[in-house]
Scaffold this active site. Structure first.
Site, PDB file in Angstrom:
ATOM      1  N   CYS A  20     -47.918  17.612   3.626  1.00 56.19           N
ATOM      2  CA  CYS A  20     -48.983  18.146   2.779  1.00 56.19           C
ATOM      3  C   CYS A  20     -49.332  17.064   1.763  1.00 56.19           C
ATOM      4  O   CYS A  20     -48.983  15.900   1.969  1.00 56.19           O
ATOM      5  CB  CYS A  20     -48.563  19.466   2.119  1.00 56.19           C
ATOM      6  SG  CYS A  20     -47.229  19.353   0.908  1.00 56.19           S
ATOM      7  N   ASP A 138     -53.457  25.053  -0.083  1.00 57.51           N
ATOM      8  CA  ASP A 138     -52.556  24.591  -1.137  1.00 57.51           C
ATOM      9  C   ASP A 138     -52.457  25.681  -2.207  1.00 57.51           C
ATOM     10  O   ASP A 138     -53.460  26.062  -2.805  1.00 57.51           O
ATOM     11  CB  ASP A 138     -53.097  23.300  -1.747  1.00 57.51           C
ATOM     12  CG  ASP A 138     -52.104  22.615  -2.669  1.00 57.51           C
ATOM     13  OD1 ASP A 138     -51.130  23.263  -3.102  1.00 57.51           O
ATOM     14  OD2 ASP A 138     -52.306  21.424  -2.948  1.00 57.51           O
TER      15      ASP A 138
END
Length: 174
Positions: A20, A138
Site C-alpha cells: 500500500c 485507504d
C-alpha cells in the site's frame, strides 16, 4: 546409498508481498489476514508473506494504532514494521499485490522486465462479496467504519487469492 530426501523435489515457498502507500494500514493488515489463513490451513511451508509501502516515510514504524485495534478485535496481531518496497522485492517475490490502482502503477513503474510487471496484481481483482469495490480504500483519514471496511475487503480478497494460489500450486506439484 542415496538419501531418501534426494528423491523428493524441493519446493520453494510462493512469496507474496502486499503493498500500500505507507505500509501502516492496508498492507500490514493484508499480511496479517493472509498469514492467519495460511496458518489455519497448515500451509506455512508453502508461503512467505510480507508487506511494504511505496512511500518510505513510515519506515520502521509499527502499523497504525487504529488498524491494530480493529484487527485485534478480529484476532489478528499486526507486528510488522513498515518498510519501503525495493527493486529487489520485484525480483524476490512471486506475487506482488497492490491495494489500489496507484500502488499498482507505482509498482509497475519500478519493474524493469515484463516478467516483473506480470507479478503485480490489484487486490481489487480478488474481492468477491463487495463487488462495488475494485480496490482496498485507504482508511487513514476515515473513522472506525473505514478500518472495518478494509478488514472486510481483505478477509474476502485474501481468501480468494489463497484459493487461486493453492489451485495453481496443486496443478504444478501434481
Amino acid at each position: 546409498m542415496q538419501n531418501l530426501r534426494d528423491d523428493i523435489p524441493q519446493r520453494k515457498p510462493t512469496r507474496v508481498l502486499f503493498v500500500c502507500l505507507g505500509n501502516i494500514c492496508r498492507s500490514p493488515a493484508a499480511q496479517g489476514v493472509m498469514q492467519r489463513l495460511v496458518n489455519e490451513r497448515n500451509l506455512e511451508e508453502f508461503y512467505e508473506i510480507d508487506s511494504a509501502g511505496t512511500y518510505g516515510g513510515h519506515s520502521g514504524q509499527m502499523p497504525d494504532r487504529r488498524m491494530c485495534v480493529h484487527a485485534r478485535q478480529r484476532g489478528y496481531e499486526l507486528t510488522h514494521r513498515a518498510r519501503q518496497v525495493t527493486p529487489d522485492d520485484l525480483e524476490h517475490f512471486d506475487v506482488i499485490v497492490g491495494m489500489d490502482a496507484a500502488n499498482v502503477d507505482d509498482l509497475q513503474s519500478m519493474a524493469y522486465s515484463t516478467g516483473q510487471m506480470r507479478k503485480v496484481v490489484n487486490m481489487g481483482n480478488y474481492i468477491r462479496f463487495n463487488r462495488h469495490y475494485d480496490h482496498v480504500p485507504d482508511p487513514y483519514y476515515e473513522g472506525s467504519e473505514g478500518f472495518e471496511l478494509v478488514l472486510d475487503l481483505l478477509e474476502d480478497a485474501c481468501e480468494c487469492l489463497l484459493q487461486e494460489l493453492e489451485s495453481k500450486r496443486m496443478i504444478i506439484h501434481q
